[in-house]
Motif scaffolding. Structure first.
Motif, mmCIF file in Angstrom:
data_model
loop_
_atom_site.group_PDB
_atom_site.id
_atom_site.type_symbol
_atom_site.label_atom_id
_atom_site.label_comp_id
_atom_site.label_asym_id
_atom_site.label_seq_id
_atom_site.Cartn_x
_atom_site.Cartn_y
_atom_site.Cartn_z
ATOM 1 N N SER A 3 106.450 79.862 49.572
ATOM 2 C CA SER A 3 107.385 79.057 49.929
ATOM 3 C C SER A 3 107.262 78.798 51.485
ATOM 4 O O SER A 3 106.214 79.656 51.348
ATOM 5 C CB SER A 3 108.745 80.111 49.294
ATOM 6 O OG SER A 3 109.515 80.740 48.560
ATOM 7 N N GLY A 61 118.447 84.500 42.482
ATOM 8 C CA GLY A 61 117.206 84.775 42.403
ATOM 9 C C GLY A 61 116.505 85.234 42.023
ATOM 10 O O GLY A 61 116.701 86.561 41.524
ATOM 11 N N HIS A 62 114.758 85.101 42.575
ATOM 12 C CA HIS A 62 114.120 86.274 42.275
ATOM 13 C C HIS A 62 113.567 86.444 43.217
ATOM 14 O O HIS A 62 112.445 84.936 43.786
ATOM 15 C CB HIS A 62 113.041 86.336 41.344
ATOM 16 C CG HIS A 62 113.981 86.152 40.202
ATOM 17 N ND1 HIS A 62 114.115 84.831 39.364
ATOM 18 C CD2 HIS A 62 114.085 87.303 39.340
ATOM 19 C CE1 HIS A 62 115.100 85.896 38.477
ATOM 20 N NE2 HIS A 62 114.927 87.247 38.309
ATOM 21 N N ILE A 63 112.834 87.388 44.129
ATOM 22 C CA ILE A 63 112.090 87.295 45.271
ATOM 23 C C ILE A 63 110.499 87.463 44.059
ATOM 24 O O ILE A 63 109.708 88.858 43.997
ATOM 25 C CB ILE A 63 111.725 88.733 46.290
ATOM 26 C CG1 ILE A 63 113.301 88.036 46.646
ATOM 27 C CG2 ILE A 63 110.748 87.694 47.313
ATOM 28 C CD1 ILE A 63 113.544 86.964 47.308
ATOM 29 N N LEU A 64 109.253 87.129 44.104
ATOM 30 C CA LEU A 64 108.275 86.551 43.254
ATOM 31 C C LEU A 64 106.867 86.767 43.826
ATOM 32 O O LEU A 64 106.636 86.235 45.945
ATOM 33 C CB LEU A 64 108.335 85.376 42.279
ATOM 34 C CG LEU A 64 109.373 85.546 41.945
ATOM 35 C CD1 LEU A 64 109.364 84.165 40.708
ATOM 36 C CD2 LEU A 64 109.257 86.457 40.479
ATOM 37 N N PRO A 100 107.670 89.698 39.708
ATOM 38 C CA PRO A 100 108.617 90.382 40.521
ATOM 39 C C PRO A 100 108.098 91.073 41.796
ATOM 40 O O PRO A 100 107.021 91.745 41.844
ATOM 41 C CB PRO A 100 109.596 90.692 39.893
ATOM 42 C CG PRO A 100 108.713 91.720 38.522
ATOM 43 C CD PRO A 100 107.372 90.312 38.739
ATOM 44 N N THR A 122 115.398 94.171 46.810
ATOM 45 C CA THR A 122 115.738 94.182 45.686
ATOM 46 C C THR A 122 115.314 95.117 44.813
ATOM 47 O O THR A 122 114.199 96.217 45.236
ATOM 48 C CB THR A 122 114.565 92.996 45.050
ATOM 49 O OG1 THR A 122 112.754 93.453 45.655
ATOM 50 C CG2 THR A 122 114.928 91.224 45.934
ATOM 51 N N ARG A 164 115.125 90.480 41.313
ATOM 52 C CA ARG A 164 116.484 90.138 41.629
ATOM 53 C C ARG A 164 117.010 89.548 42.534
ATOM 54 O O ARG A 164 116.697 91.303 43.590
ATOM 55 C CB ARG A 164 117.224 89.814 40.356
ATOM 56 C CG ARG A 164 116.603 88.986 39.020
ATOM 57 C CD ARG A 164 117.532 89.361 37.449
ATOM 58 N NE ARG A 164 119.530 88.873 38.470
ATOM 59 C CZ ARG A 164 120.418 88.703 38.130
ATOM 60 N NH1 ARG A 164 120.966 90.380 37.146
ATOM 61 N NH2 ARG A 164 121.508 88.235 38.634
ATOM 62 N N ASP A 175 114.741 80.749 43.821
ATOM 63 C CA ASP A 175 113.264 81.794 44.043
ATOM 64 C C ASP A 175 112.373 81.630 45.239
ATOM 65 O O ASP A 175 112.254 80.649 45.876
ATOM 66 C CB ASP A 175 112.368 81.543 42.365
ATOM 67 C CG ASP A 175 113.222 81.872 41.012
ATOM 68 O OD1 ASP A 175 114.630 82.944 41.518
ATOM 69 O OD2 ASP A 175 112.882 82.260 40.214
ATOM 70 N N VAL A 185 109.070 82.764 46.772
ATOM 71 C CA VAL A 185 107.807 83.628 46.561
ATOM 72 C C VAL A 185 107.364 83.678 47.563
ATOM 73 O O VAL A 185 106.640 82.813 48.855
ATOM 74 C CB VAL A 185 106.783 82.295 45.835
ATOM 75 C CG1 VAL A 185 105.385 82.794 45.531
ATOM 76 C CG2 VAL A 185 107.309 81.671 44.372
#
Ligand code: BEZ
Ligand code: FE
Length: 296
Positions: A102, A137-140, A146, A182, A187, A287, A289
């Motif tokens: 991101s 959302g998610h932190i990936l 994840p 998280t 999530r 999300d 990243v």
């Protein structure tokens, strides 16, 4: 005997070289290098502009006023750097990400350290004002896995475009701020209100400059994030409302295509109840990243 001058006297033609040579004994090599570039570019600009004495004095007065309005809360020089695009340029240089991570954007002056850590799903809107919003959302990582234990520090302006710190006494302390962590699935989810566009502080020299340049002082509606996790680069960023009227003309150039979220209106009581809200509400899925601290 008069010693021969190594670099000669100051002349219009040699102005930058003469000043740069005078700095040759600088104690710090980085300072010497930085000053050489600054002096060269500044002299180049002055030679191109050829200011009158009055114009130069107005520039000096402008910088004087910019300093005079600064205090513990107000940093007009940062605002100046923001509206000149320098803050975003420094941010870009220092946050070159591997593909898929991101993108970052400016921190801004309204982050408050020490916001309360809240259970996932909490409502950060403490005064129930505005149109409800569910953000999730998610932190990936860059491979799509994840990230557990990521810390998400979020803050936003209210439905009138003000942060809590701008309306002390009107908004509760820590309104529209929260810190979430998280779990194993990476999530995150929380409730807030749809933010509104707002002007950067424009009652000082920076506002005057924007007016003189025919520019407005507004930032499109956004949510701020600082996301950190062990072993990963900390990400300071926003997500933006792509339908905002100022999305293509952010006063501080903070918008990036990859940071446009969708604010989807939902008018369904069952869906609202599922996320602890009542209809209608806005659903915002996004999300993030993170890149690894070793840059992979
Ligand atoms: C902000 O988004 O909070 C902000 C960023 C730069 C200047 C002013 C405000
Ligand atoms: Fe902001």
């Amino acid at each position: 005997m008069i010693e021969e001058h190594e670099y000669g006297y100051f002349t219009e033609a040699d102005s930058a070289d003469v000043v740069i040579a005078r700095n040759k004994n600088a104690k710090d090599e980085r300072l010497k290098a930085v000053m050489a570039v600054l002096v060269r570019k500044l002299h180049e600009a002055v030679k191109e502009i050829e200011p009158t004495q009055e114009e130069w004095f107005r520039a000096i007065l402008y910088l004087t006023e910019t300093g005079q309005i600064c205090n513990e809360w107000r940093q007009e020089f940062i605002l100046l750097s923001d509206v000149l695009g320098v803050s975003m340029l420094v941010d870009a240089i220092n946050n070159r990400k591997p593909s898929g991570a991101s993108e970052s954007t400016v921190l801004g002056p309204f982050h408050v350290a020490g916001a309360p850590e809240l259970p996932m799903g909490a409502d950060i809107c403490l005064d129930q004002k505005g149109e409800p919003m569910f953000v999730h959302g998610h932190i990936l990582d860059t491979k799509g896995n994840p990230i557990a234990g990521a810390k998400i520090d979020v803050w936003q302006a209210n439905d009138e475009g003000f942060y809590d710190v701008q309306q002390k006494g009107l908004q509760p302390d820590f309104n529209l701020r929260g810190v979430f962590r998280t779990g194993e699935d990476g999530r995150y989810w929380f409730r807030g209100v749809k933010p509104k566009f707002y002007p950067i502080p424009d009652d000082g020299p920076v506002g005057k400059l924007l007016g003189a340049l025919g520019r407005h002082p507004y930032r499109p509606a956004h949510l701020h994030y600082i996301i950190s996790a062990e072993g990963f680069e900390t990400l300071t960023t926003h997500i933006f409302d792509p339908d905002d009227r100022y999305i293509d003309s952010d006063a501080v150039f903070g918008v990036k295509k990859s940071l446009l979220a969708e604010f989807v209106p939902v008018n369904d009581e069952a869906a609202a109840a599922k996320v602890g809200l009542s209809a209608p509400f806005y659903d915002v899925a996004f999300d993030f990243v993170l890149s690894r601290a070793d840059k992979s």
